[in-house]
Scaffold this motif. Structure first.
Motif, PDB file in Angstrom:
ATOM      1  N   PHE A  51      -7.535   5.371 -17.817  1.00 42.98           N
ATOM      2  CA  PHE A  51      -6.691   4.175 -17.801  1.00 42.98           C
ATOM      3  C   PHE A  51      -6.645   3.613 -16.394  1.00 42.98           C
ATOM      4  O   PHE A  51      -6.792   4.349 -15.412  1.00 42.98           O
ATOM      5  CB  PHE A  51      -5.254   4.506 -18.238  1.00 42.98           C
ATOM      6  N   THR A  52      -6.407   2.315 -16.304  1.00 42.02           N
ATOM      7  CA  THR A  52      -6.156   1.724 -14.997  1.00 42.02           C
ATOM      8  C   THR A  52      -4.645   1.673 -14.763  1.00 42.02           C
ATOM      9  O   THR A  52      -3.868   2.235 -15.544  1.00 42.02           O
ATOM     10  CB  THR A  52      -6.796   0.326 -14.876  1.00 42.02           C
ATOM     11  N   ASN A  53      -4.231   1.018 -13.696  1.00 44.11           N
ATOM     12  CA  ASN A  53      -2.825   0.988 -13.294  1.00 44.11           C
ATOM     13  C   ASN A  53      -1.897   0.471 -14.401  1.00 44.11           C
ATOM     14  O   ASN A  53      -2.239  -0.442 -15.152  1.00 44.11           O
ATOM     15  CB  ASN A  53      -2.677   0.102 -12.054  1.00 44.11           C
ATOM     16  N   THR A  54      -0.717   1.047 -14.456  1.00 43.05           N
ATOM     17  CA  THR A  54       0.284   0.710 -15.478  1.00 43.05           C
ATOM     18  C   THR A  54       0.680  -0.769 -15.427  1.00 43.05           C
ATOM     19  O   THR A  54       0.958  -1.300 -14.358  1.00 43.05           O
ATOM     20  CB  THR A  54       1.536   1.583 -15.274  1.00 43.05           C
ATOM     21  N   HIS A  55       0.708  -1.405 -16.620  1.00 36.09           N
ATOM     22  CA  HIS A  55       1.150  -2.804 -16.670  1.00 36.09           C
ATOM     23  C   HIS A  55       2.439  -3.007 -17.470  1.00 36.09           C
ATOM     24  O   HIS A  55       2.984  -4.110 -17.508  1.00 36.09           O
ATOM     25  CB  HIS A  55       0.047  -3.727 -17.218  1.00 36.09           C
ATOM     26  N   PRO A  69       4.069   4.773 -20.013  1.00 34.36           N
ATOM     27  CA  PRO A  69       3.274   3.702 -19.414  1.00 34.36           C
ATOM     28  C   PRO A  69       2.173   3.173 -20.327  1.00 34.36           C
ATOM     29  O   PRO A  69       1.517   3.938 -21.038  1.00 34.36           O
ATOM     30  CB  PRO A  69       2.657   4.377 -18.187  1.00 34.36           C
ATOM     31  N   TYR A  70       1.971   1.858 -20.298  1.00 28.15           N
ATOM     32  CA  TYR A  70       0.817   1.220 -20.922  1.00 28.15           C
ATOM     33  C   TYR A  70      -0.232   0.969 -19.841  1.00 28.15           C
ATOM     34  O   TYR A  70       0.114   0.558 -18.725  1.00 28.15           O
ATOM     35  CB  TYR A  70       1.186  -0.150 -21.497  1.00 28.15           C
ATOM     36  N   GLY A  71      -1.497   1.143 -20.192  1.00 31.49           N
ATOM     37  CA  GLY A  71      -2.572   0.818 -19.271  1.00 31.49           C
ATOM     38  C   GLY A  71      -3.772   0.267 -20.008  1.00 31.49           C
ATOM     39  O   GLY A  71      -3.954   0.541 -21.202  1.00 31.49           O
ATOM     40  N   PHE A 122       4.693  -2.094  -9.937  1.00 34.02           N
ATOM     41  CA  PHE A 122       3.822  -3.176  -9.477  1.00 34.02           C
ATOM     42  C   PHE A 122       3.657  -3.136  -7.952  1.00 34.02           C
ATOM     43  O   PHE A 122       2.598  -3.453  -7.428  1.00 34.02           O
ATOM     44  CB  PHE A 122       4.387  -4.532  -9.908  1.00 34.02           C
ATOM     45  N   ALA A 123       4.715  -2.751  -7.261  1.00 33.25           N
ATOM     46  CA  ALA A 123       4.656  -2.677  -5.794  1.00 33.25           C
ATOM     47  C   ALA A 123       3.753  -1.536  -5.333  1.00 33.25           C
ATOM     48  O   ALA A 123       3.066  -1.642  -4.312  1.00 33.25           O
ATOM     49  CB  ALA A 123       6.052  -2.496  -5.225  1.00 33.25           C
ATOM     50  N   LYS A 124       3.751  -0.444  -6.108  1.00 32.49           N
ATOM     51  CA  LYS A 124       2.909   0.716  -5.789  1.00 32.49           C
ATOM     52  C   LYS A 124       2.149   1.141  -7.044  1.00 32.49           C
ATOM     53  O   LYS A 124       2.539   2.086  -7.730  1.00 32.49           O
ATOM     54  CB  LYS A 124       3.781   1.874  -5.276  1.00 32.49           C
ATOM     55  N   PRO A 125       1.060   0.434  -7.367  1.00 32.05           N
ATOM     56  CA  PRO A 125       0.326   0.672  -8.613  1.00 32.05           C
ATOM     57  C   PRO A 125      -0.146   2.115  -8.774  1.00 32.05           C
ATOM     58  O   PRO A 125      -0.552   2.763  -7.807  1.00 32.05           O
ATOM     59  CB  PRO A 125      -0.861  -0.290  -8.517  1.00 32.05           C
ATOM     60  N   SER A 126      -0.073   2.589 -10.008  1.00 30.40           N
ATOM     61  CA  SER A 126      -0.458   3.966 -10.311  1.00 30.40           C
ATOM     62  C   SER A 126      -0.994   4.049 -11.736  1.00 30.40           C
ATOM     63  O   SER A 126      -0.587   3.281 -12.603  1.00 30.40           O
ATOM     64  CB  SER A 126       0.764   4.888 -10.170  1.00 30.40           C
ATOM     65  N   ASP A 127      -1.887   4.997 -11.965  1.00 32.31           N
ATOM     66  CA  ASP A 127      -2.381   5.241 -13.325  1.00 32.31           C
ATOM     67  C   ASP A 127      -1.827   6.560 -13.869  1.00 32.31           C
ATOM     68  O   ASP A 127      -2.375   7.149 -14.791  1.00 32.31           O
ATOM     69  CB  ASP A 127      -3.915   5.262 -13.356  1.00 32.31           C
TER      70      ASP A 127
END
Length: 305
Positions: A122-126, A230-232, A290-295
Motif C-alpha cells: 500500500f502507499t501512504n494512508t489517505h 487506514p485506507y491506502g 497528511f503532515a507526516k505520510p505513512s503506509d
C-alpha cells in the motif's frame, strides 16, 4: 575520417546509455514504459472513494489520488503520453487482479492491514475509518450485542465480514451472517428488511445512508468492531521502484495544499450524481497523517499528535 569515427562513437555511447536506462526499469514501471499504458482498478459503489457517475464513469476521492500518481509516473518515465485503462474490481477480486498483473493501482476503499501486506503493498494512508453497522431506527438496535440471533449482512472479501465472524464467535451471538457481492447489494438487504444490519466501514455506511430514499430512517452504530483503520491505494508487493514513485507522489499531494482541497471536494461539498454532501470534515488524526505520510497498517499509530 577522424571526425566521422568520433561521431559514430558518440552515437554508440548514447544508444548504449538509452539501452541501459531501459534495462534498469523493472516490474510495473518497465511494463508501463513498454506498453505506454497504466491500469487502474476501480469500485462501482464505494462512495465517495470510487464509484460510477451518471455516465458510468469512475469518479471519487481515491480516483483523483490515482490520477495524481499517474501524472508522477508519466513524469518519471519521461512519457509524452500515457494511456489510462480502467478495470472494475470488487472486494473479492481486487487482490487477485493486483497480484496477477491485471491492475497496477487499486483506487478504492481498501483497508491496509498486516495480513493484506503479505500479498500486496500500500502507499501512504489517505483515510481513516472504523468498522460499524447500520440498521433501521425502527429496529431499535443499539449495540453489537443487540444483533444476537439476527440476520446481518456484510460484503464478501472485506475485513468487515471477518470482524463480524470473530465477534459472532467470541460473544456467542448466533448471528446469521450473509455475504453480499458488493456494498450496494448489502445496503439494499437492510433497506428491504432481509437483514437487520449491515457491517461495513463507517464512512461507506454514511455515504449509502446519505444516498438512500429516506436517510432519516437509518442509524449508524456507536459500537465499533475495530479501531481506526487506514485506507491506502494498493499496488503489487515487492515492486520497490514503483512504490518509491507512488509514495513520493502521494506524500507530495497530502503535504501540499491540494491534499486538503481534494478531501474537501469529496467529503464536505456536494458530489455527483445526486449532489449529496457527506459533511465529514478531515479528522485531527488524518491531518496529522497528511503532515507526516505513512503506509503503516497499525491502527495504534494513527493518533493525533
Amino acid at each position: 575520417m577522424k571526425r566521422t569515427r568520433i561521431f559514430g562513437l558518440a552515437l554508440a555511447v548514447a544508444f548504449c546509455g538509452c539501452a541501459a536506462n531501459a534495462e534498469e526499469l523493472t516490474g510495473t514501471l518497465r511494463n508501463i514504459k513498454e506498453t505506454g499504458a497504466i491500469t487502474l482498478g476501480y469500485r462501482d459503489s464505494s462512495i465517495p472513494f470510487s464509484y460510477l457517475d451518471d455516465n458510468q464513469k469512475p469518479v471519487g476521492y481515491a480516483m483523483e489520488i490515482c490520477y495524481r500518481i499517474v501524472d508522477a509516473v508519466k513524469k518519471e518515465l519521461k512519457l509524452d503520453k500515457l494511456e489510462i485503462r480502467l478495470n472494475p474490481v470488487t472486494s473479492a477480486t481486487r487482490i487477485p487482479l493486483m497480484a496477477n498483473g491485471t491492475v497496477d493501482l487499486e483506487c478504492g476503499s481498501t483497508t491496509n492491514n498486516a495480513e493484506r501486506q503479505k500479498q500486496v503493498w500500500f502507499t501512504n494512508t489517505h483515510f481513516l475509518t472504523a468498522s460499524r453497522f447500520v440498521s433501521k431506527k425502527s429496529s431499535n438496535i443499539k449495540s453489537i450485542d443487540d444483533l444476537k440471533g439476527k440476520s446481518v449482512v456484510s460484503t464478501s472479501g472485506t475485513t468487515n465480514i471477518k470482524q463480524l465472524n470473530e465477534a459472532n464467535s467470541a460473544r456467542n451471538l448466533g448471528i446469521n451472517i450473509i455475504p453480499a457481492k458488493d456494498h450496494a447489494e448489502a445496503f439494499l438487504m437492510v433497506e428491504t428488511d432481509r437483514a437487520a444490519a449491515f457491517v461495513m466501514d463507517d464512512i461507506l455506511l454514511a455515504s449509502l445512508v446519505a444516498g438512500s430514499k429516506d436517510p432519516s430512517a437509518y442509524v449508524i452504530s456507536t459500537d465499533a468492531f475495530s479501531k481506526a483503520e487506514p485506507y491506502g491505494i494498493m499496488l503489487r508487493k515487492d515492486d520497490v521502484a514503483f512504490k518509491k514513485v507512488v509514495d513520493a507522489a502521494t506524500a507530495a499531494l497530502y503535504q501540499g495544499a491540494d491534499g486538503q482541497k481534494i478531501y474537501d471536494k469529496w467529503f464536505t461539498q456536494k458530489i455527483p450524481p445526486k449532489g449529496l454532501n457527506l459533511n465529514v470534515p478531515m479528522s485531527a488524526e488524518l491531518k496529522h497523517e497528511f503532515a507526516k505520510p505513512s503506509d503503516s497498517p497499525d491502527p495504534d499509530s494513527y493518533k493525533a499528535m
